[in-house]
Design a protein around this motif. Sequence first.
Motif, PDB file in Angstrom:
ATOM      1  N   ALA A   1      38.891  30.182 -50.716  1.00  0.00           N
ATOM      2  CA  ALA A   1      39.968  29.485 -51.419  1.00  0.00           C
ATOM      3  C   ALA A   1      40.456  30.317 -52.604  1.00  0.00           C
ATOM      4  CB  ALA A   1      39.487  28.111 -51.896  1.00  0.00           C
ATOM      5  N   LEU A   2      39.560  30.906 -53.347  1.00  0.00           N
ATOM      6  CA  LEU A   2      39.943  31.710 -54.508  1.00  0.00           C
ATOM      7  C   LEU A   2      40.648  32.997 -54.094  1.00  0.00           C
ATOM      8  CD1 LEU A   2      36.783  31.280 -56.754  1.00  0.00           C
ATOM      9  CD2 LEU A   2      39.054  30.287 -57.116  1.00  0.00           C
ATOM     10  N   GLU A   3      40.219  33.588 -53.001  1.00  0.00           N
ATOM     11  CA  GLU A   3      40.881  34.791 -52.521  1.00  0.00           C
ATOM     12  C   GLU A   3      42.313  34.484 -52.099  1.00  0.00           C
ATOM     13  OE1 GLU A   3      41.843  38.576 -51.491  1.00  0.00           O
ATOM     14  OE2 GLU A   3      40.161  37.868 -52.697  1.00  0.00           O
ATOM     15  N   GLY A   4      42.521  33.323 -51.469  1.00  0.00           N
ATOM     16  CA  GLY A   4      43.878  32.916 -51.124  1.00  0.00           C
ATOM     17  C   GLY A   4      44.742  32.725 -52.354  1.00  0.00           C
ATOM     18  N   ALA A   5      44.170  32.129 -53.400  1.00  0.00           N
ATOM     19  CA  ALA A   5      44.905  31.952 -54.653  1.00  0.00           C
ATOM     20  C   ALA A   5      45.262  33.298 -55.264  1.00  0.00           C
ATOM     21  CB  ALA A   5      44.073  31.124 -55.633  1.00  0.00           C
TER      22      ALA A   5
ATOM     23  N   ARG B   1      50.505  23.889 -65.388  1.00  0.00           N
ATOM     24  CA  ARG B   1      49.543  23.334 -66.343  1.00  0.00           C
ATOM     25  C   ARG B   1      48.224  22.994 -65.650  1.00  0.00           C
ATOM     26  NH1 ARG B   1      53.872  20.107 -67.987  1.00  0.00           N
ATOM     27  NH2 ARG B   1      52.788  18.265 -67.217  1.00  0.00           N
ATOM     28  N   THR B   2      48.317  22.528 -64.405  1.00  0.00           N
ATOM     29  CA  THR B   2      47.102  22.178 -63.666  1.00  0.00           C
ATOM     30  C   THR B   2      46.218  23.400 -63.454  1.00  0.00           C
ATOM     31  OG1 THR B   2      48.200  20.331 -62.542  1.00  0.00           O
ATOM     32  CG2 THR B   2      46.212  21.214 -61.513  1.00  0.00           C
ATOM     33  N   VAL B   3      46.829  24.523 -63.092  1.00  0.00           N
ATOM     34  CA  VAL B   3      46.051  25.751 -62.915  1.00  0.00           C
ATOM     35  C   VAL B   3      45.347  26.121 -64.212  1.00  0.00           C
ATOM     36  CG1 VAL B   3      46.167  28.223 -62.407  1.00  0.00           C
ATOM     37  CG2 VAL B   3      47.562  26.621 -61.076  1.00  0.00           C
ATOM     38  N   GLU B   4      46.095  26.073 -65.308  1.00  0.00           N
ATOM     39  CA  GLU B   4      45.538  26.508 -66.595  1.00  0.00           C
ATOM     40  C   GLU B   4      44.438  25.562 -67.105  1.00  0.00           C
ATOM     41  OE1 GLU B   4      47.496  28.808 -69.397  1.00  0.00           O
ATOM     42  OE2 GLU B   4      47.311  30.008 -67.572  1.00  0.00           O
ATOM     43  N   THR B   5      44.621  24.273 -66.876  1.00  0.00           N
ATOM     44  CA  THR B   5      43.684  23.307 -67.468  1.00  0.00           C
ATOM     45  C   THR B   5      42.478  23.001 -66.599  1.00  0.00           C
ATOM     46  OG1 THR B   5      44.965  21.438 -66.600  1.00  0.00           O
ATOM     47  CG2 THR B   5      45.501  22.219 -68.833  1.00  0.00           C
ATOM     48  N   THR B   6      42.595  23.163 -65.284  1.00  0.00           N
ATOM     49  CA  THR B   6      41.478  22.798 -64.404  1.00  0.00           C
ATOM     50  C   THR B   6      40.620  23.984 -63.985  1.00  0.00           C
ATOM     51  OG1 THR B   6      42.795  22.971 -62.368  1.00  0.00           O
ATOM     52  CG2 THR B   6      42.780  20.833 -63.500  1.00  0.00           C
TER      53      THR B   6
ATOM     54  N   VAL C   1      35.470  37.423 -57.458  1.00  0.00           N
ATOM     55  CA  VAL C   1      36.805  36.965 -57.052  1.00  0.00           C
ATOM     56  C   VAL C   1      37.438  36.095 -58.138  1.00  0.00           C
ATOM     57  CG1 VAL C   1      36.045  34.885 -55.799  1.00  0.00           C
ATOM     58  CG2 VAL C   1      38.144  36.049 -55.119  1.00  0.00           C
ATOM     59  N   MET C   2      36.598  35.394 -58.923  1.00  0.00           N
ATOM     60  CA  MET C   2      37.133  34.645 -60.058  1.00  0.00           C
ATOM     61  C   MET C   2      37.775  35.596 -61.064  1.00  0.00           C
ATOM     62  SD  MET C   2      34.047  31.855 -60.534  1.00  0.00           S
ATOM     63  CE  MET C   2      34.646  31.142 -62.067  1.00  0.00           C
TER      64      MET C   2
ATOM     65  N   ALA D   1      46.943  25.873 -57.625  1.00  0.00           N
ATOM     66  CA  ALA D   1      46.248  24.693 -58.148  1.00  0.00           C
ATOM     67  C   ALA D   1      45.412  24.021 -57.068  1.00  0.00           C
ATOM     68  CB  ALA D   1      47.261  23.706 -58.732  1.00  0.00           C
ATOM     69  N   ARG D   2      45.979  23.914 -55.861  1.00  0.00           N
ATOM     70  CA  ARG D   2      45.221  23.304 -54.764  1.00  0.00           C
ATOM     71  C   ARG D   2      44.006  24.160 -54.395  1.00  0.00           C
ATOM     72  NH1 ARG D   2      50.518  22.225 -52.918  1.00  0.00           N
ATOM     73  NH2 ARG D   2      50.465  24.021 -51.507  1.00  0.00           N
ATOM     74  N   SER D   3      44.192  25.472 -54.393  1.00  0.00           N
ATOM     75  CA  SER D   3      43.088  26.364 -54.027  1.00  0.00           C
ATOM     76  C   SER D   3      41.953  26.311 -55.051  1.00  0.00           C
ATOM     77  CB  SER D   3      43.597  27.804 -53.903  1.00  0.00           C
ATOM     78  OG  SER D   3      44.477  27.927 -52.804  1.00  0.00           O
ATOM     79  N   VAL D   4      42.301  26.288 -56.335  1.00  0.00           N
ATOM     80  CA  VAL D   4      41.269  26.203 -57.370  1.00  0.00           C
ATOM     81  C   VAL D   4      40.536  24.866 -57.266  1.00  0.00           C
ATOM     82  CG1 VAL D   4      40.860  26.077 -59.866  1.00  0.00           C
ATOM     83  CG2 VAL D   4      42.389  27.827 -58.926  1.00  0.00           C
ATOM     84  N   GLY D   5      41.301  23.798 -57.005  1.00  0.00           N
ATOM     85  CA  GLY D   5      40.660  22.492 -56.830  1.00  0.00           C
ATOM     86  C   GLY D   5      39.744  22.474 -55.625  1.00  0.00           C
ATOM     87  N   ALA D   6      40.180  23.100 -54.522  1.00  0.00           N
ATOM     88  CA  ALA D   6      39.346  23.158 -53.322  1.00  0.00           C
ATOM     89  C   ALA D   6      38.096  23.991 -53.575  1.00  0.00           C
ATOM     90  CB  ALA D   6      40.141  23.747 -52.163  1.00  0.00           C
ATOM     91  N   ALA D   7      38.235  25.072 -54.336  1.00  0.00           N
ATOM     92  CA  ALA D   7      37.072  25.903 -54.653  1.00  0.00           C
ATOM     93  C   ALA D   7      36.074  25.137 -55.508  1.00  0.00           C
ATOM     94  CB  ALA D   7      37.531  27.169 -55.372  1.00  0.00           C
ATOM     95  N   THR D   8      36.584  24.367 -56.451  1.00  0.00           N
ATOM     96  CA  THR D   8      35.697  23.573 -57.312  1.00  0.00           C
ATOM     97  C   THR D   8      34.927  22.555 -56.483  1.00  0.00           C
ATOM     98  OG1 THR D   8      37.242  23.850 -59.154  1.00  0.00           O
ATOM     99  CG2 THR D   8      35.621  22.086 -59.341  1.00  0.00           C
ATOM    100  N   ASP D   9      35.628  21.878 -55.568  1.00  0.00           N
ATOM    101  CA  ASP D   9      34.953  20.900 -54.703  1.00  0.00           C
ATOM    102  C   ASP D   9      33.910  21.590 -53.812  1.00  0.00           C
ATOM    103  OD1 ASP D   9      36.522  18.923 -55.786  1.00  0.00           O
ATOM    104  OD2 ASP D   9      37.955  18.897 -54.127  1.00  0.00           O
ATOM    105  N   ALA D  10      34.258  22.772 -53.301  1.00  0.00           N
ATOM    106  CA  ALA D  10      33.328  23.486 -52.422  1.00  0.00           C
ATOM    107  C   ALA D  10      32.076  23.917 -53.183  1.00  0.00           C
ATOM    108  CB  ALA D  10      34.028  24.700 -51.806  1.00  0.00           C
TER     109      ALA D  10
END
Length: 396
Positions: free
Chosen positions: A274-278, A319-324, A345-346, A253-262
């Motif tokens: 970030a996505l590769e780490g996830a 839920r955060t991963v699925e919804t964000t 990578v997505m 969830a943190r990685s997806v959020g960081a990728a979105t911000d980036a």
Amino acid sequence: MTTALSPAHTAAGPAPAEDPARAPGVGGPSLAAARPDPADLDPRRALRELAHWRAGTREAACFPYDAVLGHYRTVGKNAVGAELLSALRAVAAEAAPVPAGPAARLLADWLPQVVDGTHGDYDSYLGSPVYASLARTGTPTAQVLAALLGDLVAVEAATLAGAPDGRARTRAALRVLAATAQGGAAAVPPNGADDPAALAEACTRAVRAAREAVPDGVLRAVELTLTPTTRSHDELMFIRVIQIFEAVFAAVARSVGAATDAVAAGRGEAAREALEGARRHVAWTSGVFRVLTTMPKDAFAVIRANTDGRSAVQSTAYRTVETTSPELHRALLRSEVEAGELTPVMRELDDAWGAMKRTHWGITMKVIGAVRGTGGTAGASYLREAAEARLFPALG
């Protein structure tokens, strides 16, 4: 995640009984339950030390954790008496709204896990507040996973001499630990090896290497979050496994959020990393699932019936991963970042996430069949439908 990673009370009647005649280990009681210290079997030591602490300086660092945990792990949380529960609830009620210092924060985070009685939820079952605080203070996920896996391997290895049935689980857990940077590249005896002593020695080396790579404060926090509801050895594994999954979900969830911000900032390379780490985190869980498959059906029935209401459907991180995740694709459409830089990578992350959910569904069918799941879900059929949902459906 639900059902196989989330126990529930069935409608079939009272909880199945544990088998006290079984040796400690897989399918039997825990070591603490089978060979109890008389001081831990009786709640009076915990009550006495707790009363002494409350009458003294009440420093959080001096809280009698060991006495309380010794009793909880010996009898199971659901069998803890009203007097000790009442005393612990009094401590929780008196805690400062904003704890000062790490020791006070740890105590405040930990208390919900031991005062929930038979009416806890998923967070109190896992000790989620403890792990949330570790994340907020910057503790790397790798350290949390190493501490959790090290404890899992140590607990399983401790029963090898008297319960050779545990070799498959111990070997599976050791393989997962060995695959981490903190595992010290442990050599894992092959399947079919008949020497429990050699396997136990390999576990000792790997656990030592893992613990040396983790700060004492993290090791202590992880140690405190093992409060089984029953006397079952299998529940110790079950708790550690779902704590591991929850740590992975939170990291994803943190990685997806960081990728979105980036992406929003036009930093495509940072988003890709970030996505590769996830993706690596999710793919790594396949080994953890192999540990889970070693649980006997009757052992899970005991756990399931004693953990009513503690459903992983309640997992905020999942839920955060699925919804964000869809927000990342929407941000990409508005960004200067080239879609071709991130879509591969997505898709890899999406495929890994889907494979994880399908594995969970398969384990559910194997371990508990088609009974109703937790949180009002339809059990395996719910998981089958959930496995078909994509993180990035707009990618096609």
